[in-house]
Design a protein around this motif. Structure first.
Motif, PDB file in Angstrom:
ATOM      1  N   PRO A 134     -38.839 -25.170-115.058  1.00 11.50           N
ATOM      2  CA  PRO A 134     -38.976 -25.261-116.661  1.00 11.50           C
ATOM      3  C   PRO A 134     -40.301 -24.225-116.950  1.00 11.50           C
ATOM      4  O   PRO A 134     -41.318 -23.688-116.434  1.00 11.50           O
ATOM      5  CB  PRO A 134     -39.834 -26.167-116.546  1.00 11.50           C
ATOM      6  CG  PRO A 134     -41.085 -26.921-115.520  1.00 11.50           C
ATOM      7  CD  PRO A 134     -40.061 -25.631-114.305  1.00 11.50           C
TER       8      PRO A 134
ATOM      9  N   ASN B 249     -36.574 -24.376-121.280  1.00 13.19           N
ATOM     10  CA  ASN B 249     -36.195 -25.871-120.357  1.00 13.19           C
ATOM     11  C   ASN B 249     -37.606 -25.869-120.536  1.00 13.19           C
ATOM     12  O   ASN B 249     -38.314 -25.700-119.681  1.00 13.19           O
ATOM     13  CB  ASN B 249     -35.665 -24.443-119.173  1.00 13.19           C
ATOM     14  CG  ASN B 249     -34.817 -23.835-119.173  1.00 13.19           C
ATOM     15  OD1 ASN B 249     -33.880 -24.820-119.796  1.00 13.19           O
ATOM     16  ND2 ASN B 249     -34.293 -22.353-119.632  1.00 13.19           N
TER      17      ASN B 249
ATOM     18  N   GLN C 114     -36.367 -40.840-113.645  1.00 11.82           N
ATOM     19  CA  GLN C 114     -37.902 -39.512-112.873  1.00 11.82           C
ATOM     20  C   GLN C 114     -39.156 -39.773-113.535  1.00 11.82           C
ATOM     21  O   GLN C 114     -39.501 -39.546-113.205  1.00 11.82           O
ATOM     22  CB  GLN C 114     -36.854 -37.844-113.840  1.00 11.82           C
ATOM     23  CG  GLN C 114     -36.012 -38.041-112.927  1.00 11.82           C
ATOM     24  CD  GLN C 114     -34.835 -36.255-113.466  1.00 11.82           C
ATOM     25  OE1 GLN C 114     -35.331 -36.244-114.541  1.00 11.82           O
ATOM     26  NE2 GLN C 114     -35.224 -35.772-112.322  1.00 11.82           N
TER      27      GLN C 114
ATOM     28  N   LEU D  50     -40.886 -31.657-110.650  1.00  8.57           N
ATOM     29  CA  LEU D  50     -40.234 -30.833-111.589  1.00  8.57           C
ATOM     30  C   LEU D  50     -40.985 -29.338-111.607  1.00  8.57           C
ATOM     31  O   LEU D  50     -39.715 -29.254-112.500  1.00  8.57           O
ATOM     32  CB  LEU D  50     -41.308 -31.222-112.254  1.00  8.57           C
ATOM     33  CG  LEU D  50     -42.254 -30.178-113.683  1.00  8.57           C
ATOM     34  CD1 LEU D  50     -42.428 -31.696-115.563  1.00  8.57           C
ATOM     35  CD2 LEU D  50     -42.969 -29.773-114.285  1.00  8.57           C
TER      36      LEU D  50
ATOM     37  N   THR E 200     -37.818 -27.317-110.282  1.00  9.00           N
ATOM     38  CA  THR E 200     -36.691 -26.827-111.185  1.00  9.00           C
ATOM     39  C   THR E 200     -36.997 -25.605-112.614  1.00  9.00           C
ATOM     40  O   THR E 200     -35.806 -25.270-113.569  1.00  9.00           O
ATOM     41  CB  THR E 200     -36.523 -28.417-113.073  1.00  9.00           C
ATOM     42  OG1 THR E 200     -37.526 -28.994-113.432  1.00  9.00           O
ATOM     43  CG2 THR E 200     -36.094 -29.634-112.190  1.00  9.00           C
TER      44      THR E 200
ATOM     45  N   GLU F 143     -37.258 -36.063-126.058  1.00 14.03           N
ATOM     46  CA  GLU F 143     -35.438 -35.016-125.005  1.00 14.03           C
ATOM     47  C   GLU F 143     -34.697 -35.085-125.918  1.00 14.03           C
ATOM     48  O   GLU F 143     -33.797 -33.619-126.184  1.00 14.03           O
ATOM     49  CB  GLU F 143     -35.220 -36.836-124.179  1.00 14.03           C
ATOM     50  CG  GLU F 143     -34.015 -36.118-123.600  1.00 14.03           C
ATOM     51  CD  GLU F 143     -33.639 -36.851-122.328  1.00 14.03           C
ATOM     52  OE1 GLU F 143     -32.511 -37.219-122.179  1.00 14.03           O
ATOM     53  OE2 GLU F 143     -34.630 -37.887-122.166  1.00 14.03           O
TER      54      GLU F 143
ATOM     55  N   THR G 178     -35.147 -30.405-118.375  1.00 14.37           N
ATOM     56  CA  THR G 178     -35.274 -29.823-116.926  1.00 14.37           C
ATOM     57  C   THR G 178     -35.284 -31.192-116.056  1.00 14.37           C
ATOM     58  O   THR G 178     -35.089 -31.184-115.047  1.00 14.37           O
ATOM     59  CB  THR G 178     -35.778 -28.507-116.268  1.00 14.37           C
ATOM     60  OG1 THR G 178     -37.085 -29.512-116.198  1.00 14.37           O
ATOM     61  CG2 THR G 178     -35.334 -27.638-117.422  1.00 14.37           C
ATOM     62  N   TYR G 179     -36.191 -31.845-116.417  1.00 11.11           N
ATOM     63  CA  TYR G 179     -36.743 -33.036-115.412  1.00 11.11           C
ATOM     64  C   TYR G 179     -37.948 -33.577-116.250  1.00 11.11           C
ATOM     65  O   TYR G 179     -38.193 -33.768-117.450  1.00 11.11           O
ATOM     66  CB  TYR G 179     -38.004 -32.242-114.284  1.00 11.11           C
ATOM     67  CG  TYR G 179     -38.594 -33.251-113.579  1.00 11.11           C
ATOM     68  CD1 TYR G 179     -38.372 -34.195-112.087  1.00 11.11           C
ATOM     69  CD2 TYR G 179     -39.678 -34.121-113.869  1.00 11.11           C
ATOM     70  CE1 TYR G 179     -38.232 -35.204-111.551  1.00 11.11           C
ATOM     71  CE2 TYR G 179     -40.208 -35.555-112.929  1.00 11.11           C
ATOM     72  CZ  TYR G 179     -39.775 -35.570-111.669  1.00 11.11           C
ATOM     73  OH  TYR G 179     -39.568 -36.241-111.008  1.00 11.11           O
TER      74      TYR G 179
ATOM     75  N   VAL H 140     -44.260 -27.605-120.017  1.00 12.90           N
ATOM     76  CA  VAL H 140     -44.741 -28.735-119.342  1.00 12.90           C
ATOM     77  C   VAL H 140     -45.175 -29.538-120.176  1.00 12.90           C
ATOM     78  O   VAL H 140     -46.127 -29.538-121.196  1.00 12.90           O
ATOM     79  CB  VAL H 140     -44.942 -28.935-117.779  1.00 12.90           C
ATOM     80  CG1 VAL H 140     -45.203 -30.380-117.112  1.00 12.90           C
ATOM     81  CG2 VAL H 140     -44.695 -27.956-117.379  1.00 12.90           C
TER      82      VAL H 140
ATOM     83  N   GLY I 180     -40.025 -29.207-118.970  1.00 12.75           N
ATOM     84  CA  GLY I 180     -39.931 -30.240-117.772  1.00 12.75           C
ATOM     85  C   GLY I 180     -40.976 -31.821-118.650  1.00 12.75           C
ATOM     86  O   GLY I 180     -42.223 -31.325-118.964  1.00 12.75           O
TER      87      GLY I 180
END
Length: 422
Positions: free
Chosen positions: A241, A184, A220, A236, A239, A203, A214-215, A244, A186
């Motif tokens: 994550p 996950n 965004q 962020l 969510t 991504e 997640t972000y 990051v 961000g």
């Protein structure tokens, strides 16, 4: 876009597998049937090269190693007899950054008026996108040592780069993150061509591996000119994550403390070439310990670092110094092969001297020129570790270095990883 000064054995990088990129769309970088001929308006005077590199603005820290790379190449070329028997000269100008676009525009106007045949730069993809039409429409070769935006692939027959596109670094970074076990992710990304281009590839790579963003998806992004990024960090963190990614430049100095204060373990933070910098003077010890970053290109050998420091004794970092050196050498070799110094001749011969048509490998201007004079095809293998130009005028192979931060908030080269363009 900054590289640690810690010495790393060159043999370690040399032993890493080179990344083979697939050719993308056709872009006009290939040599054609008259590749070894000058244009009908071929210049007979000395080769004049311009540089469009950051001396001011948020990317000013990139300028010294890039300018040193150009100057060292000019010295090596002239020490070997120059181009077509005459010394090469260089005109250095400031590119600044995308927030000061008028600086690069004025610099390009100046370089065109001085009749340069090639321009080394810019460092920023956004800056290049503002001026590339002016340069290439004037039939001047632009060859960037640091542009990575995917939209520049195949942009013009007169546009080249010695740094791989974001499709390579983004893929390598995404694979690094998922390979570390994160699912996950961000992303804090600024609204800039460089950032969004990298974000898109990261991504896709993460999602293709079964992970979730997640972000940080489209819409965004944060405003790079904002005075505070607290709201973006809060959004962020909400969510949850487990990793990051920070895609930014100088804004990183504000973002990292906010992430750490919000409970993010630094070993779960990932940076890229735009912000994998020395933060020893910016953060408290341990702030970034365990964080990782990626930087395209080969880590410069101890010998090459020493030679760059002979040009600029104040150098502390070497980001894109090798790529700037190679860009300059390639321009000179193209002029030698075409037997003229105008931009059209250089453009027709750049792919050929990079090895796009095959040829005998050579690693210095002096050795390569000797082969050219013997009528042989060459493949210049320089300091950056990239392969011949492909049809998009991008490097056909490249290294992506992985760097890790210690308790002193300095990054150290760890390994090279593979990426792939599809």
């Amino acid at each position: 876009m900054i590289r640690s000064t810690h010495a790393v054995r060159a043999a370690a990088l040399a032993g890493a597998a080179a990344l083979i990129l697939a050719a993308c769309s056709s872009g006009g970088g290939d040599s054609d049937d008259d590749a070894t001929e000058g244009s009908t308006s071929a210049a007979s005077g000395p080769l004049k090269i311009g540089s469009l590199l950051p001396q001011t603005g948020s990317l000013a820290y990139l300028g010294p190693p890039e300018i040193a790379g150009v100057d060292l190449a000019i010295k090596d070329i002239n020490d070997a007899g120059g181009v077509l028997g005459e010394d090469v000269t260089v005109e250095h100008t400031d590119s600044s950054d995308a927030d000061n676009a008028e600086v690069a525009t004025q610099s390009v106007t100046e370089l065109i008026s001085k009749k340069v045949s090639a321009i080394i730069g810019a460092a920023s993809s956004s800056v290049t996108l503002n001026v590339v039409d002016d340069i290439t429409n004037a039939k001047i070769v632009q060859i960037s040592p640091a542009n990575t935006a995917t939209k520049l692939s195949g942009y013009s027959p007169f546009y080249f780069r010695t740094a791989p596109p974001d499709t390579v670094q983004g893929s390598a970074l995404g694979n690094l993150i998922t390979g570390d076990g994160h699912e996950n992710v961000g992303i804090l990304v600024f609204n800039d061509d460089y950032g969004t281009s990298l974000r898109d590839v990261v991504e896709k790579t993460v999602e293709d591996a079964g992970g979730t963003i997640t972000y940080g998806k489209k819409g965004q992004e944060f405003d790079p000119k904002a005075s505070s990024f607290d709201s973006d960090i809060t959004a962020l963190l909400a969510t949850n994550p487990d990793a990051v990614v920070v895609l930014a430049f100088e804004q990183t100095k504000q973002i990292i403390p906010g992430l750490v204060a919000g409970g993010v373990d630094p070993k779960n933070i990932y940076l890229v070439d735009g912000n994998t910098a020395d933060y020893s003077a910016d953060f408290q010890p341990g702030t970034l310990e365990g964080a990782q970053g990626t930087i395209p290109g080969a880590f410069p050998s101890d010998d090459f670092q020493a030679r760059l420091k002979e040009v600029d004794p104040n150098l502390k970092d070497f980001a894109y110094g090798p790529e700037s050196y190679d860009a300059t050498i390639l321009v000179a070799l193209a002029a030698e092969k075409g037997k003229a110094t105008d931009g059209e001749t250089i453009q027709k011969n750049l792919a050929a001297v990079s090895g796009a048509d095959g040829g005998e490998k050579c690693s210095s201007f002096k050795d390569c020129v000797a082969l050219i004079k013997d009528g042989k095809d060459i493949q210049y293998t320089g300091q950056a570790g990239v392969g011949p130009f492909n049809a998009d005028n991008d490097p056909s192979s490249a290294f992506i270095g992985v760097y890790k931060y210690g308790a002193d908030n300095k990054n150290v080269w760890v390994k090279a990883v593979e990426g792939e363009v599809k």
